[in-house]
Design an enzyme around this catalytic site. Sequence first.
Site, short mmCIF file in Angstrom:
data_model
loop_
_atom_site.label_atom_id
_atom_site.label_comp_id
_atom_site.label_asym_id
_atom_site.label_seq_id
_atom_site.Cartn_x
_atom_site.Cartn_y
_atom_site.Cartn_z
CG ASP A 1 -1.80 1.22 1.30
OD1 ASP A 1 -2.59 1.43 0.36
OD2 ASP A 1 -1.70 1.98 2.28
CG LEU B 1 -9.08 8.65 3.28
CD1 LEU B 1 -9.24 9.94 4.07
CD2 LEU B 1 -10.18 8.54 2.23
NE ARG B 2 0.16 5.67 2.12
CZ ARG B 2 0.10 5.04 3.28
NH1 ARG B 2 -0.47 3.85 3.34
NH2 ARG B 2 0.60 5.57 4.37
CB ALA B 3 -6.31 4.19 -2.76
#
Length: 716
Positions: free
Chosen positions: A208, A289-291
Amino acid sequence: MTHPSPDPARATTARPAVFPFSAVVGSDDLSLALTLSAVSPAIGGVLVRGEKGTAKSTAVRGLADVMPDQHVVTGCRFGCDPEAADPTCPDGPHRPDAAWATRPARLVELPVGATDDRVTGSLDLEAALGRGVTAYEPGLLAAANRGILYVDEVNLLHDHLVDLLLDAAAMGRNTVERDGVSVSHAASLVLVGTMNPEEGELRPQLLDRFGLTVEVAAPREPALRAEVVRRRLAFDASPASFTARFSDEQDAVRDRIADARSRLGEVELSDAMLTTVAEVCAAFEVDGLRADIVTARAAMAHAAWAGRDRVTKDDVRAAARLALPHRRRRNPFDAPGLDEELLDRVLGDDEPEPDGPDDTDPDGTERPDAQDGDGGPGDGAEPTDRGSDTRSADDSSGATPPRQPEPARATDESPGQDQATDVGRADRTGDTGDTGDGTGTASATVGTAGAGTPTRARLLVAKGVGQGAAGRRSRAVTSTGAAIGASTAASGRVHLAATVRAAAPHQRTRGRRGPERVLLERSDVRRTLTEGRESNLVLLCVDASGSMAARRRMEAVKTAVLSLLLDAYQRRDKVGLVTFRGEGAQLVLPPTGSVDVAARRLQDLPHGGRTPLAEGLLVARETLRLERIRDPRRRPLLVVVTDGRATAGASPLERSALVARALADEGVDSVVVDCESGRFRLGLAGRLAAQLGAEHLPVGELAASTIVEASRGRAA
């Protein structure tokens, strides 16, 4: 800001001869991901997954050659930009009129065996021993500042080093608090990692943290494969002439990256497009919320790369294809992938194309690759945007889209999937000819059984303290962990207190008479001895004969193996699988950490026939012998799953006993899971356990949790 002209004698560093980035064919998504990261390092780097021999390293090394040249402050070890120097640079502060030079963008390669002090930097021993001062010696992160940090086989790098790299790439800074050194410096870099999934996976948490990911595979079209070989042979025969052949294309890509960087700050991400990004990420049920952040940044970089001043759905589509595959929720043994049909449904029809379409360069001229025959980045001026679905319906490029990873399934040479789920056959494949003494005849009927959902295994640890590779399981003296002492090792972190204690008795003989600095020599240096966790090898030796299948135990056995494999994947272990049935035994799964390969091998494991116990133990013994040669520090645990019967070969029980005693003499730590059930029991598994010097764990009904718990209990 103006600066004096650089010294002509050292103004520019020559670029090394590497395979031209624009000459790479058949890797469109890889080329796009690398260029987007070059345009916007804030994306967070690229993870390249693919089988061996797919030009992963070639493309990454070629990227540095098309990145724009850099202005650097002369003498700055951290490569500060004279027009935007880091005010906290350890070699600064730099004056506005400081001398500067021009150099190519750097590509720094990090070896798999690097230590954390080599990566982040450490105490300068020459300064400490020679001048008696505390000074910082920069590491690889400093050398890669404003360039590319390349980690080949990143999946083989220890997790804590990957964490360090990803933190530095995300924050753009490296902070060191070690050995009396307190330093923070800029580390704005493009992090690129390559890996072969067959050699083990990265943990989901680390996956991720990479901004983009790309799956690469060798092209299947003969013509394209021939072109790849043709270009490689031409480059090897004459690197200079081959590079000159693509010099115009290289310059075009370099100029386009520079232009995209300059316009990146002006690209508009409207609220509507930001909402679209959020809708796409929500549709794929990604965690956190990194995506969303990475997809938004990649979409803006894609727009700048295409010469646009605002983000469109095409940019979002291209960004999502690279930013989401490794972040979507999936089962433990599923390979990363993306459902592009779902992506198209979420995005819907795109709006009318604005000025600056993908088929034109920023200067308005048509890109050479828009009409090129091969469609790869090497046949045009730069890598193409194959991921944005902007090709017309009559595109005659002939290039096929990248192969998407598929869920784990049976291999071509294995029985079909319908057979793998026909658990009912197990009831019809028993040792029908068994005489009751463990040596009778057996049915040769063969069937297959599917595996259930793997359970989460508790921690399995080996006894004592080992010295294996750093991992997450058993106690061991490793390169990371809590400090427990000091040693005279040649590498590792300096143990300051122990070093001073080693030097103290020699101060008077070395001429020290007053309160001046401590006089040190290299022989005084002590390194920190740390105790952490190591990875282990769990080798399962599974009875797949008819007597095991008669009571439908193989489904539970397979589920147990998957459970142990999942646990090993999470804890960086190796797992191997030996099965025996019929007239022999085989190493079905060589020791590995790859869950994908293991799941495919296990799915169609057949069962039925006689019970060649001795052959199974012999294969297990040979496997452990070879692994001991390959990795002598990795401690194994042998788990034998059987009812103890031996029905194949001459004097099967005697042969089994001989092999078992040989394993015991070699000090192999073992556990026997007794699968015998029913009212009348022969106790053969208990006898085998005594011969192995193993713990005997009789069970009434074999379940996946039983094997896992047995392994935990024996090794605890």
